[in-house]
Design a protein around this motif. Sequence first.
Motif, mmCIF file in Angstrom:
data_model
loop_
_atom_site.group_PDB
_atom_site.id
_atom_site.type_symbol
_atom_site.label_atom_id
_atom_site.label_comp_id
_atom_site.label_asym_id
_atom_site.label_seq_id
_atom_site.Cartn_x
_atom_site.Cartn_y
_atom_site.Cartn_z
ATOM 1 N N ALA A 278 0.843 -1.207 0.000
ATOM 2 C CA ALA A 278 0.000 0.000 0.000
ATOM 3 C C ALA A 278 0.874 1.250 0.000
ATOM 4 O O ALA A 278 0.559 2.240 -0.675
ATOM 5 C CB ALA A 278 -0.921 0.000 1.221
ATOM 6 N N PHE A 279 1.969 1.206 0.746
ATOM 7 C CA PHE A 279 2.881 2.370 0.776
ATOM 8 C C PHE A 279 3.473 2.609 -0.607
ATOM 9 O O PHE A 279 3.500 3.742 -1.096
ATOM 10 C CB PHE A 279 4.002 2.149 1.808
ATOM 11 N N GLN A 280 3.928 1.530 -1.228
ATOM 12 C CA GLN A 280 4.545 1.668 -2.561
ATOM 13 C C GLN A 280 3.523 2.192 -3.564
ATOM 14 O O GLN A 280 3.833 3.074 -4.372
ATOM 15 C CB GLN A 280 5.138 0.333 -3.015
ATOM 16 N N ASN A 281 2.302 1.659 -3.497
ATOM 17 C CA ASN A 281 1.270 2.090 -4.448
ATOM 18 C C ASN A 281 0.847 3.535 -4.223
ATOM 19 O O ASN A 281 0.575 4.257 -5.176
ATOM 20 C CB ASN A 281 0.032 1.180 -4.348
ATOM 21 N N SER A 282 0.755 3.949 -2.955
ATOM 22 C CA SER A 282 0.215 5.289 -2.715
ATOM 23 C C SER A 282 1.278 6.375 -2.821
ATOM 24 O O SER A 282 0.946 7.548 -2.945
ATOM 25 C CB SER A 282 -0.524 5.365 -1.376
ATOM 26 N N THR A 283 2.569 5.999 -2.771
ATOM 27 C CA THR A 283 3.613 7.037 -2.854
ATOM 28 C C THR A 283 4.494 6.891 -4.090
ATOM 29 O O THR A 283 5.245 7.817 -4.419
ATOM 30 C CB THR A 283 4.557 6.969 -1.633
ATOM 31 N N GLY A 284 4.434 5.712 -4.739
ATOM 32 C CA GLY A 284 5.315 5.487 -5.892
ATOM 33 C C GLY A 284 6.755 5.200 -5.487
ATOM 34 O O GLY A 284 7.628 5.057 -6.343
ATOM 35 N N LYS A 285 7.021 5.103 -4.188
ATOM 36 C CA LYS A 285 8.385 4.801 -3.725
ATOM 37 C C LYS A 285 8.558 3.288 -3.593
ATOM 38 O O LYS A 285 7.642 2.588 -3.156
ATOM 39 C CB LYS A 285 8.639 5.435 -2.346
ATOM 40 N N ILE A 286 9.716 2.786 -3.960
ATOM 41 C CA ILE A 286 9.987 1.352 -3.840
ATOM 42 C C ILE A 286 10.812 1.118 -2.573
ATOM 43 O O ILE A 286 11.776 1.847 -2.308
ATOM 44 C CB ILE A 286 10.761 0.835 -5.089
ATOM 45 N N LEU A 287 10.382 0.126 -1.788
ATOM 46 C CA LEU A 287 11.055 -0.134 -0.516
ATOM 47 C C LEU A 287 12.003 -1.320 -0.638
ATOM 48 O O LEU A 287 11.643 -2.365 -1.197
ATOM 49 C CB LEU A 287 10.007 -0.463 0.561
ATOM 50 N N ASN A 288 13.179 -1.169 -0.071
ATOM 51 C CA ASN A 288 14.122 -2.273 0.031
ATOM 52 C C ASN A 288 13.826 -2.993 1.356
ATOM 53 O O ASN A 288 13.897 -2.382 2.410
ATOM 54 C CB ASN A 288 15.542 -1.673 0.020
ATOM 55 N N TYR A 289 13.458 -4.260 1.283
ATOM 56 C CA TYR A 289 13.146 -4.965 2.537
ATOM 57 C C TYR A 289 13.585 -6.423 2.490
ATOM 58 O O TYR A 289 13.779 -6.986 1.415
ATOM 59 C CB TYR A 289 11.646 -4.878 2.854
ATOM 60 N N LYS A 290 13.743 -6.980 3.685
ATOM 61 C CA LYS A 290 14.050 -8.407 3.812
ATOM 62 C C LYS A 290 13.319 -8.951 5.038
ATOM 63 O O LYS A 290 12.912 -8.179 5.918
ATOM 64 C CB LYS A 290 15.560 -8.622 3.947
#
Length: 340
Positions: A278-290
């Motif tokens: 939801a964060f990626q979709n609503s802000t267009g930012k891509i998150l690096n996660y593991k």
Amino acid sequence: MKTILVTGGLGFIGSHTVVELQNSGFKVIVIDNLSNSRIEVLDSITKITGTKPNFHKVDLRNKKEVKNFFDLNIIDGIIHFAAFKAVGESVEKPLEYYENNIGSLVYLLQEMRDRNIDNFIFSSSCTVYGQADKLPITENAPIKPAESPYGNTKQIGEEIIKDSCNAHKLNAIALRYFNPIGAHESIEIGELPLGIPQNLIPYVTQTAAGIRSQLSIFGDDYETPDGTAIRDYIHVVDLAKAHIAALKRLLNKDNENNFEYYNIGTGKGSSVLEIITAFQNSTGKILNYKTVERRTGDVTAAYADTTIANEKLNWKTEKTLEEALRSAWNWQEKQSNNHS
Ligand code: UFG
């Protein structure tokens, strides 16, 4: 015009509540010891509302300071936010947590008793339910043994208030918050975590801003549809408005019991992976996660049944998860710009 004392009124939830109080026509007095907040928040509140709240730097652990404050100010009701709130830290420093969260509460209630001040709103937490047996969680769910000294201060706090309501002429409402997130739409106020964020959303926004290199998902082997833990994330402005609703219930004497408690959430659970998407979709930012190990003390899933709060407080959430996440990101961007 009623005068409301807001303790911890420069903190995350406190500042948003002061804005809503002023917008609803209340006169606000803020006390805060600035241990986890900034004095500049006072100017931000003034910018949003056009009114500067009356401010006193008071440490609620100091009984004499508390008494002096009440000697000089006439109060119609209190919203009590001032408290320590880090679960992990509370395990390391239990006595500081009991002194601050319980000592302060007792001093406030004693002043209320001695001066016949009615109407008390208490910041409680869904942590009082632990891992509830049934979801969504209703107010009737049993209180489980606390997982941390922090959680215990919320449970004990509610009991102290209940006993005080029974013994003295006091009316109180405890609001059991689920997971507050987001920032005011003006982005004048928001969450200001000290150091490395412990909570998910500030960690997400700081990762997106490049302050943290990678977000860790604490466990993907929970018994949930995607294996990650589920919480009920509520926009802080919706949460702030619940305080106004609760206060009005007390001021109008609509309360059915002298001590009441309500779940304040959205009623919708989201997994950590759903939050990332939801964060990626609503802000267009891509998150690096593991994915890493589970975090000690975390429950699998917690989300609110808000039926009783909706009905009795005549309150409901108005904002979406996407709005909340976008506002958290806008706030983060503003902080990053200020520091670059
Ligand atoms: N999480 C991650 N990575 C992170 C941070 C959190 O995967 O970097 C996960 C947690 O494991 C949890 C979810 O994201 O599943 C939410 O975690 P938060 O720390 O944001 O919130 P909590 O639900 O743990 O904490 C909240 C309140 C506390 C309260 C607690 C009770 O912030 O005040 O609920 O469970 F005590």
